[in-house]
Scaffold this motif. Structure first.
Motif, PDB file in Angstrom:
ATOM      1  N   HIS A 101     -10.641  10.182  -7.471  1.00 37.18           N
ATOM      2  CA  HIS A 101     -11.430   8.978  -7.763  1.00 37.18           C
ATOM      3  C   HIS A 101     -10.922   7.731  -7.035  1.00 37.18           C
ATOM      4  O   HIS A 101     -11.641   6.760  -6.944  1.00 37.18           O
ATOM      5  CB  HIS A 101     -11.405   8.676  -9.269  1.00 37.18           C
ATOM      6  CG  HIS A 101     -12.118   9.678 -10.120  1.00 37.18           C
ATOM      7  ND1 HIS A 101     -13.055   9.329 -11.064  1.00 37.18           N
ATOM      8  CD2 HIS A 101     -12.036  11.024 -10.183  1.00 37.18           C
ATOM      9  CE1 HIS A 101     -13.507  10.407 -11.677  1.00 37.18           C
ATOM     10  NE2 HIS A 101     -12.903  11.456 -11.161  1.00 37.18           N
ATOM     11  N   GLY A 102      -9.659   7.736  -6.604  1.00 38.65           N
ATOM     12  CA  GLY A 102      -9.033   6.467  -6.234  1.00 38.65           C
ATOM     13  C   GLY A 102      -8.818   6.231  -4.751  1.00 38.65           C
ATOM     14  O   GLY A 102      -7.793   5.680  -4.360  1.00 38.65           O
ATOM     15  N   ILE A 103      -9.785   6.557  -3.926  1.00 41.30           N
ATOM     16  CA  ILE A 103      -9.610   6.337  -2.491  1.00 41.30           C
ATOM     17  C   ILE A 103      -9.769   4.851  -2.181  1.00 41.30           C
ATOM     18  O   ILE A 103     -10.811   4.252  -2.490  1.00 41.30           O
ATOM     19  CB  ILE A 103     -10.633   7.160  -1.679  1.00 41.30           C
ATOM     20  CG1 ILE A 103     -10.420   8.662  -1.906  1.00 41.30           C
ATOM     21  CG2 ILE A 103     -10.568   6.786  -0.193  1.00 41.30           C
ATOM     22  CD1 ILE A 103      -9.171   9.238  -1.284  1.00 41.30           C
ATOM     23  N   GLY A 147      -8.691  14.337 -16.598  1.00 35.31           N
ATOM     24  CA  GLY A 147      -8.259  13.340 -15.624  1.00 35.31           C
ATOM     25  C   GLY A 147      -6.808  12.952 -15.824  1.00 35.31           C
ATOM     26  O   GLY A 147      -6.358  12.773 -16.955  1.00 35.31           O
ATOM     27  N   GLU A 148      -6.085  12.815 -14.726  1.00 36.84           N
ATOM     28  CA  GLU A 148      -4.670  12.426 -14.767  1.00 36.84           C
ATOM     29  C   GLU A 148      -4.411  11.303 -13.762  1.00 36.84           C
ATOM     30  O   GLU A 148      -5.050  11.226 -12.711  1.00 36.84           O
ATOM     31  CB  GLU A 148      -3.781  13.632 -14.422  1.00 36.84           C
ATOM     32  CG  GLU A 148      -3.772  14.721 -15.494  1.00 36.84           C
ATOM     33  CD  GLU A 148      -2.834  14.410 -16.664  1.00 36.84           C
ATOM     34  OE1 GLU A 148      -1.925  13.569 -16.489  1.00 36.84           O
ATOM     35  OE2 GLU A 148      -3.018  15.006 -17.742  1.00 36.84           O
ATOM     36  N   ASN A 149      -3.412  10.460 -14.070  1.00 40.49           N
ATOM     37  CA  ASN A 149      -3.085   9.309 -13.215  1.00 40.49           C
ATOM     38  C   ASN A 149      -1.867   9.508 -12.325  1.00 40.49           C
ATOM     39  O   ASN A 149      -1.671   8.737 -11.400  1.00 40.49           O
ATOM     40  CB  ASN A 149      -2.752   8.086 -14.069  1.00 40.49           C
ATOM     41  CG  ASN A 149      -3.956   7.542 -14.795  1.00 40.49           C
ATOM     42  OD1 ASN A 149      -4.609   8.289 -15.517  1.00 40.49           O
ATOM     43  ND2 ASN A 149      -4.255   6.284 -14.570  1.00 40.49           N
ATOM     44  N   TYR A 150      -1.016  10.447 -12.694  1.00 40.94           N
ATOM     45  CA  TYR A 150       0.265  10.577 -11.994  1.00 40.94           C
ATOM     46  C   TYR A 150       0.359  11.964 -11.358  1.00 40.94           C
ATOM     47  O   TYR A 150       0.161  12.982 -12.035  1.00 40.94           O
ATOM     48  CB  TYR A 150       1.433  10.330 -12.963  1.00 40.94           C
ATOM     49  CG  TYR A 150       1.287   9.021 -13.677  1.00 40.94           C
ATOM     50  CD1 TYR A 150       1.580   7.808 -13.025  1.00 40.94           C
ATOM     51  CD2 TYR A 150       0.789   8.970 -14.975  1.00 40.94           C
ATOM     52  CE1 TYR A 150       1.390   6.594 -13.670  1.00 40.94           C
ATOM     53  CE2 TYR A 150       0.597   7.756 -15.628  1.00 40.94           C
ATOM     54  CZ  TYR A 150       0.903   6.576 -14.967  1.00 40.94           C
ATOM     55  OH  TYR A 150       0.702   5.377 -15.600  1.00 40.94           O
ATOM     56  N   ILE A 154      -7.310  10.210 -11.159  1.00 36.96           N
ATOM     57  CA  ILE A 154      -7.939   8.911 -11.409  1.00 36.96           C
ATOM     58  C   ILE A 154      -6.975   7.754 -11.200  1.00 36.96           C
ATOM     59  O   ILE A 154      -7.344   6.593 -11.403  1.00 36.96           O
ATOM     60  CB  ILE A 154      -8.542   8.843 -12.831  1.00 36.96           C
ATOM     61  CG1 ILE A 154      -7.444   8.969 -13.899  1.00 36.96           C
ATOM     62  CG2 ILE A 154      -9.587   9.950 -13.026  1.00 36.96           C
ATOM     63  CD1 ILE A 154      -7.960   8.691 -15.312  1.00 36.96           C
ATOM     64  N   GLY A 155      -5.745   8.042 -10.774  1.00 39.30           N
ATOM     65  CA  GLY A 155      -4.751   6.983 -10.605  1.00 39.30           C
ATOM     66  C   GLY A 155      -4.700   6.466  -9.178  1.00 39.30           C
ATOM     67  O   GLY A 155      -5.581   6.741  -8.358  1.00 39.30           O
ATOM     68  N   HIS A 156      -3.650   5.695  -8.934  1.00 36.34           N
ATOM     69  CA  HIS A 156      -3.416   5.175  -7.585  1.00 36.34           C
ATOM     70  C   HIS A 156      -2.676   6.249  -6.798  1.00 36.34           C
ATOM     71  O   HIS A 156      -1.562   6.611  -7.152  1.00 36.34           O
ATOM     72  CB  HIS A 156      -2.595   3.893  -7.667  1.00 36.34           C
ATOM     73  CG  HIS A 156      -2.313   3.296  -6.338  1.00 36.34           C
ATOM     74  ND1 HIS A 156      -3.324   2.890  -5.482  1.00 36.34           N
ATOM     75  CD2 HIS A 156      -1.155   3.053  -5.698  1.00 36.34           C
ATOM     76  CE1 HIS A 156      -2.781   2.418  -4.375  1.00 36.34           C
ATOM     77  NE2 HIS A 156      -1.479   2.503  -4.476  1.00 36.34           N
ATOM     78  N   LEU A 157      -3.308   6.765  -5.759  1.00 38.92           N
ATOM     79  CA  LEU A 157      -2.753   7.915  -5.037  1.00 38.92           C
ATOM     80  C   LEU A 157      -1.930   7.459  -3.838  1.00 38.92           C
ATOM     81  O   LEU A 157      -2.421   6.707  -2.993  1.00 38.92           O
ATOM     82  CB  LEU A 157      -3.903   8.828  -4.594  1.00 38.92           C
ATOM     83  CG  LEU A 157      -3.530  10.129  -3.883  1.00 38.92           C
ATOM     84  CD1 LEU A 157      -2.591  10.983  -4.733  1.00 38.92           C
ATOM     85  CD2 LEU A 157      -4.799  10.923  -3.548  1.00 38.92           C
ATOM     86  N   GLN A 158      -0.685   7.935  -3.787  1.00 34.13           N
ATOM     87  CA  GLN A 158       0.164   7.666  -2.622  1.00 34.13           C
ATOM     88  C   GLN A 158      -0.106   8.751  -1.581  1.00 34.13           C
ATOM     89  O   GLN A 158      -0.308   9.905  -1.933  1.00 34.13           O
ATOM     90  CB  GLN A 158       1.632   7.737  -3.001  1.00 34.13           C
ATOM     91  CG  GLN A 158       1.914   7.138  -4.356  1.00 34.13           C
ATOM     92  CD  GLN A 158       2.660   5.837  -4.252  1.00 34.13           C
ATOM     93  OE1 GLN A 158       3.833   5.830  -4.360  1.00 34.13           O
ATOM     94  NE2 GLN A 158       1.956   4.747  -4.026  1.00 34.13           N
ATOM     95  N   ARG A 159      -0.006   8.344  -0.334  1.00 35.31           N
ATOM     96  CA  ARG A 159      -0.273   9.322   0.724  1.00 35.31           C
ATOM     97  C   ARG A 159       0.651  10.538   0.636  1.00 35.31           C
ATOM     98  O   ARG A 159       0.249  11.658   0.899  1.00 35.31           O
ATOM     99  CB  ARG A 159      -0.139   8.658   2.094  1.00 35.31           C
ATOM    100  CG  ARG A 159      -1.467   8.062   2.542  1.00 35.31           C
ATOM    101  CD  ARG A 159      -1.435   7.707   3.996  1.00 35.31           C
ATOM    102  NE  ARG A 159      -0.569   6.569   4.246  1.00 35.31           N
ATOM    103  CZ  ARG A 159      -0.183   6.183   5.454  1.00 35.31           C
ATOM    104  NH1 ARG A 159      -0.585   6.843   6.518  1.00 35.31           N
ATOM    105  NH2 ARG A 159       0.591   5.136   5.600  1.00 35.31           N
TER     106      ARG A 159
END
Ligand SMILES: *Cc1c(COP(=O)(O)O)cnc(C)c1O
Length: 226
Positions: A92-94, A50-53, A73-78
């Motif tokens: 994971h972060g929708i 799992g990665e966040n960036y 698993i991070g905050h995903l930018q469009r």
């Protein structure tokens, strides 16, 4: 990597695995870890990372074996969706319809069906992203299978408050698990809505007790992050 790293890694990895029931998926959180550290765990047979960036994930993915299952698993930018869609195993972060629309567009263009989880905000910290329960219910009610043909909704993800107050963490995971059970029959494909992603190094046991079947573990496997 220092001498003995692989041995210490192997011992920590085995200890984490022993604590998990067989049906629970272990995602090794490799943010800020080097390609060499990831490869050492890969060589022990592990495949879910799992990665966040997004940038960091892309760079690592291009250097590491193609059979790794990468979890975002991070905050995903469009703006990053298109970079991940060709290879990502699970997002994971929708956190809402705009991100889903972008995943749909990019997944259709890549001729893929992409698995996603809705991130639910259960913690008390304002910094943790996600939908509240009513927003998640509304999102499912308005879900159009025709408009989201390239997305498979697999379940929910949540992060508890970072605190020593175990009662609070337990209640947060239980609320998340209850929402998961409530939403399952309303999911676009209920049988596919089978993943509850909850629990990290510090709150693994509490998440499992509440019904998590996917844990995201970094520190307990790789050691402290810098
Ligand atoms: C960093 C991170 C983890 C892993 O945290 P550890 O405490 O190192 O196990 C899990 N989930 C998310 C979303 C994270 O950002």
């Amino acid at each position: 990597m220092k001498d003995g790293y692989a041995t210490a890694l192997g011992l920590r990895y085995e200890a984490v695995k022993r604590a998990l029931p067989a049906a629970v998926t272990l995602v090794a959180v490799s943010k800020k870890r080097s390609v060499e550290e990831i490869r050492a765990l890969y060589d022990l047979g592990h495949r879910d990372f799992g990665e966040n960036y997004a940038q960091e994930l892309r760079a690592k993915q291009s250097e590491l074996p193609a059979d790794i299952r990468w979890h975002f698993i991070g905050h995903l930018q469009r703006s990053n969706v298109r970079h991940l869609v060709p290879f990502i195993h699970l997002i994971h972060g929708i956190d809402g319809a705009p991100l889903l629309d972008e995943v749909q567009k990019r997944a259709a263009a890549a001729d893929r069906v992409v698995d996603v989880l809705l991130q639910i905000h259960v913690a008390q910290e304002e910094t943790k992203h996600g939908l509240d329960a009513d927003e998640a219910r509304a999102l499912l009610q308005s879900w159009s299978t025709a408009d989201r043909a390239s997305i498979r909704l697999r379940g929910l993800m949540g992060m508890a408050t970072n605190t020593e107050d175990h009662e609070l963490v337990r209640r947060e995971f239980e609320r998340l698990a209850a929402l998961f059970q409530e939403l399952k029959p309303q999911a676009p494909v209920p049988q596919a809505f089978d993943t509850l992603s909850a629990g990290m190094s510090g709150d693994l046991g509490l998440a499992l007790a509440a019904g998590s079947n996917l844990v995201r573990v970094g520190t307990a496997i790789f050691g402290e992050r810098d």
